[in-house]
Enzyme design. Sequence first.
Site, PDB file in Angstrom:
ATOM      1  N   LYS A  80      -2.844 -16.326  -8.705  1.00 39.49           N
ATOM      2  CA  LYS A  80      -2.475 -15.081  -8.028  1.00 39.49           C
ATOM      3  C   LYS A  80      -1.031 -15.208  -7.556  1.00 39.49           C
ATOM      4  O   LYS A  80      -0.605 -16.273  -7.089  1.00 39.49           O
ATOM      5  CB  LYS A  80      -3.432 -14.852  -6.845  1.00 39.49           C
ATOM      6  N   SER A 155      -7.493  -7.567  -3.030  1.00 43.21           N
ATOM      7  CA  SER A 155      -6.147  -7.503  -3.578  1.00 43.21           C
ATOM      8  C   SER A 155      -5.971  -8.309  -4.872  1.00 43.21           C
ATOM      9  O   SER A 155      -4.961  -8.174  -5.570  1.00 43.21           O
ATOM     10  CB  SER A 155      -5.144  -8.041  -2.535  1.00 43.21           C
ATOM     11  N   SER A 179     -10.828 -10.344  -0.675  1.00 40.89           N
ATOM     12  CA  SER A 179      -9.961 -10.122  -1.831  1.00 40.89           C
ATOM     13  C   SER A 179     -10.250 -10.996  -3.047  1.00 40.89           C
ATOM     14  O   SER A 179      -9.617 -10.818  -4.088  1.00 40.89           O
ATOM     15  CB  SER A 179      -8.494 -10.310  -1.421  1.00 40.89           C
TER      16      SER A 179
END
Length: 500
Positions: A80, A155, A179
């Site tokens: 990420k 997210s 997330s």
Amino acid sequence: MKEMLRKSAVELAAMLAAGEVTSVELTTACLDRIEALNPRLNAFLYVDREGALATAAEIDRRRAAGEELHPLAGVPIALKDNMVARGMPTTCASKILEGWEPPYDATVVERIKAAGLPIVGKTNMDEFAMGSSTEHSAYGPTLNPWDTGRIPGGSGGGSAAAVSAFMVPLALGSDTGGSIRQPGAVTGTVGAKPTYGAVSRYGLVAMASSLDQIGPVTRTVADAAALTELIGGHDPLDSTSLTDEVPALSAATAAVHEAGTVKGLRVGVVRELTGEGYQPEVQAAFDATVAQLREAGAEIVEVSCPSFEYALSAYYLIMPAEVSSNLARFDGMRYGIRVEPTEGPVTAERVMAATREAGFGDEVKRRIILGTHVLSAGYYDAYYGSAQKVRTLIQRDFDRVFEQVDVLVSPTAPTVAFEFGSKMDDPMAMYLNDIATIPANLAGVPAMSVPNAVADGLPIGFQIIAPARGDLKMYEVAQLVEDLSGDIAGQCPAQTWEEN
């Protein structure tokens, strides 16, 4: 090669060890699929073909020389884009960090590199991890491989979509209020938030420091266990890092898979995390899995955690307060972009204002303003102080119910993946997607989402929550749920997409 990409990371690791495939071949297959599908999905913000293949070639050389390697050596992984890695840009999907390359590696990145996993690139996300849909990325939304008209969660939608679409077998995400788990639920992937402090946060660009936690994004529970064993453990560079040994998660999941049950298991169904507000298909899938657990020998107990009713409100006071503090460093002076005012004197204050106006998106600005307000004189006790008291009540509720049961369960998200744009104009509706995941972050306990059903062509997630430091039990139950539910991840339509 298409068939190979559908295999789990553990299966691929076994193939590498047996000499049935090389890391260069496997990594090339992943990179080629990323090249073919990323223009459609926008799961990756940066792809490091040269670096990944160099790592793969080195692992192949060492394996041929007979060196002892980590079990996952040679298996590709994605990060990420809020985890710093030397030689790769880290943008947090924000214009304010566009093009910034960090001078050091996050601890999890160091451990991945030391183990010899080729890092194929950085995945898309909501800007600074603020969102539940990956629609708040400054570089465009990521699409859900199950239905490209729908969100992949947030997210960490980029990591979840990349794993779901068979672009890469492993990825890392970060979980502040769900997330990792919420994207897992809506993309049919496995996502785990370890106990707070079980995985180092050093090198993770902070959103809310008391809530953030790095964790695995995979297609199987066994893969998540293997990756957590790699990245977990004490880190002296993280003051919140636990000194506990990493539990033998892989051995535990293998034992459950073999036995088909978890002996003496007591499962608590949280009354406040089911029922009203949950989509009928989601509730039905949850009830069916609970029934399967009962048939597998588990004792099912309904429990009540009254303070959970206030978890969402408390979270959206505590988190923005920490955001306003953590993002104060992005001032146009030290790193990232620098924007000078077009008129008037060039002062530090005016440069800071111009840089933040140009660099931050609407959701980030919204949370900074809210956080600054709740910390301001005259409002601190009424808002932030009260939210912290609610946090204590939530922790006490967890302590009380874990005296009665081994794990708690709930749906991971109240709905299946929703359509793009359907909640962008209503922040509160967007925030409600985290209603079932937030309590675990506020208490620092481990939680995990496992796909347990498909409704109308869209996956549904089942959440397992364990006591602090109870990650082993959580993984055991997750393995049982996966075995009872079957291969949900393998049903993703992306597996049949043509790569050209």
